[in-house]
Design a protein around this motif. Structure first.
Motif, PDB file in Angstrom:
ATOM      1  N   ALA A 308       0.834  -1.196   0.000  1.00  0.00           N
ATOM      2  CA  ALA A 308       0.000   0.000   0.000  1.00  0.00           C
ATOM      3  C   ALA A 308       0.873   1.252   0.000  1.00  0.00           C
ATOM      4  N   TRP A 310       0.624   5.511   0.997  1.00  0.00           N
ATOM      5  CA  TRP A 310      -0.127   6.632   1.572  1.00  0.00           C
ATOM      6  C   TRP A 310       0.806   7.848   1.625  1.00  0.00           C
ATOM      7  N   ASP A 318     -10.051   8.150  -0.067  1.00  0.00           N
ATOM      8  CA  ASP A 318      -9.465   7.403  -1.169  1.00  0.00           C
ATOM      9  C   ASP A 318      -9.419   5.898  -0.898  1.00  0.00           C
ATOM     10  N   TYR A 319      -9.523   5.532   0.368  1.00  0.00           N
ATOM     11  CA  TYR A 319      -9.550   4.116   0.717  1.00  0.00           C
ATOM     12  C   TYR A 319     -11.008   3.705   0.890  1.00  0.00           C
ATOM     13  N   ALA A 365      -5.015   2.361   4.824  1.00  0.00           N
ATOM     14  CA  ALA A 365      -4.404   1.836   3.602  1.00  0.00           C
ATOM     15  C   ALA A 365      -4.141   0.343   3.722  1.00  0.00           C
ATOM     16  N   ALA A 368      -7.419  -1.577   3.603  1.00  0.00           N
ATOM     17  CA  ALA A 368      -8.033  -1.597   2.272  1.00  0.00           C
ATOM     18  C   ALA A 368      -7.246  -2.441   1.283  1.00  0.00           C
ATOM     19  N   GLN A 369      -5.917  -2.334   1.308  1.00  0.00           N
ATOM     20  CA  GLN A 369      -5.092  -2.978   0.283  1.00  0.00           C
ATOM     21  C   GLN A 369      -4.578  -4.352   0.691  1.00  0.00           C
TER      22      GLN A 369
END
Length: 396
Positions: A308, A310, A318-319, A365, A368-369
């Motif tokens: 990820a 950031w 954005d996430y 991040a 999410a990733q």
């Protein structure tokens, strides 16, 4: 599934990149490390690469790595006392004025400052070597950590002679043009100073390498031996402000934390020489960082590696998380992005807002990733400063 190995695979090779940006970067990344430690990820990282302000924090982490106590879940239970407290105390000092003004005006330093192999950047190294930060640690500590199964710490500078990335790590020092040599007795503070020698303020740091034993290097260079006599090193951000170079080609998972100054439009860039030079430098830096960021994200998309990214200007929206993660936005985010990238005093409120921001963004991040990594509770550095009005007041 990302990359060659999933993040939960014990054999997955994980890299962490800490960008430059003065004390602002050190504090933003401090929040990141706090969150990664709570997640049990920090102890899993195989390589930590850093530049400039990121190297200040990375140096402290390396110097005190062997003091950290790990629990059964891979979390360092004394992270706050061993890493957070001394880093925040150091960022409460005005290192800039001490080195650039007081040390330069001190008559006891004048004889040294006229030498070719000594400059005010060596005084910066002395400031980093104080008992509260690096306290005499040498590069040999990097070897000891690596050989005992800990991470490979890499400090990136820019070699002014060859124009490429110069690395200090457990395996030695050097770049792909001149090769590598071992300097285990070199102070870690010298590596951090070379990495953070912002060129508009600090001259290159010179390391005498006459008589060193070298490996590798570009044998086709006619002047190879001359290039090896000394290293003249400036801020790692001149070549790669995100510290990606040593990491993104050999890891299954790459985390990149970018605290560099977001590029801002200017209605009046100025016509005088100084402002024009600064603006041109900003544009070149913007293009270089944008290119590396695109290459990193393209690698994520092609699933060459997981991980990820950031940045200090990243919006929490954005996430794509449900429910949306807590984080700064709007005017608060704009205020954070404008915080100076300097080595002067950062007040308590500024420190905590930056740490909050790094903590919140990195947590979102990674969730999410890298959804396969277990979610774990943690404590934001200062919950009261999550309020937008209080955060802006603290930055004021």
């Amino acid at each position: 599934m990302f990359g060659m190995k999933e993040i939960t695979d014990p054999a997955a090779k994980i890299g962490l990149c800490l960008s430059g940006g003065g004390f602002r970067a050190s504090l933003f990344h401090l929040g990141v490390l706090r969150r990664m430690n709570e997640l049990g990820l920090l102890s899993r990282v195989n390589t930590i690469s850093s530049v400039s302000g990121g190297s200040i924090l990375n140096g402290l982490l390396a110097a005190r790595w062997e003091m950290l106590a790990k629990d059964a879940d891979g979390r360092f239970t004394n992270f706050g006392a061993v890493i957070e407290a001394p880093m925040r105390a150091f960022c409460s000092q005005n290192i800039r004025n001490q080195v650039l003004i007081k040390d330069r005006l001190n008559p006891r330093n004048w004889f040294g400052l006229v030498r070719d192999d000594f400059s005010i950047t060596d005084k910066l190294a002395e400031a980093y070597d104080e008992p509260g930060l690096l306290h005499g640690a040498t590069l040999d500590v990097l070897r000891r950590i690596y050989e005992s199964g800990g991470p490979r710490f890499i400090f990136c500078a820019t070699n002014m002679k060859t124009g490429v990335n110069w690395e200090f790590d457990a395996k030695g020092i050097g770049d792909y043009q001149v090769g590598r040599t071992k300097k285990p007795d070199l102070l870690l503070a010298v590596a951090v100073a070379a990495s953070s020698a912002f060129p508009l303020a600090f001259p290159p740091l010179v390391i005498d390498l006459a008589g060193a034993d070298w490996e590798f290097g570009n044998r086709d260079l006619d002047d190879l031996q001359e290039l090896r006599t000394t290293a003249e090193l400036t801020d790692g951000g001149v070549y790669d402000n995100m510290g990606l170079e040593p990491v993104w080609k050999g890891h299954d998972v790459v985390f990149c934390s970018d605290a560099g100054a977001p590029f801002a439009n200017q209605e009046d860039p100025g016509n005088d020489f100084v402002r024009r030079l600064i603006r041109v430098n900003d544009v070149i830096d913007r293009e270089s960082r944008a290119l590396r960021r695109r290459m990193l994200i393209d690698g994520f998309k092609r699933k060459e590696y997981g991980g990820a990214f950031w940045g200090i200007g990243t919006r929490i929206e954005d996430y794509e998380l449900e429910p949306r993660a807590d984080g700064y936005s709007g005017k608060t985010l704009q205020a954070i992005a404008k915080i100076r990238t300097d080595l002067n005093v950062f007040k308590t409120g500024e420190q905590l807002v930056l740490m909050n921001h790094g903590w919140l963004l990195s947590g979102a991040a990674i969730q999410a990733q890298c959804p396969a990594w277990p979610r774990r509770a943690g404590a934001v550095p200062d919950e009261g400063l999550l309020d937008a009005g209080k955060a802006i007041a603290a930055l004021g």
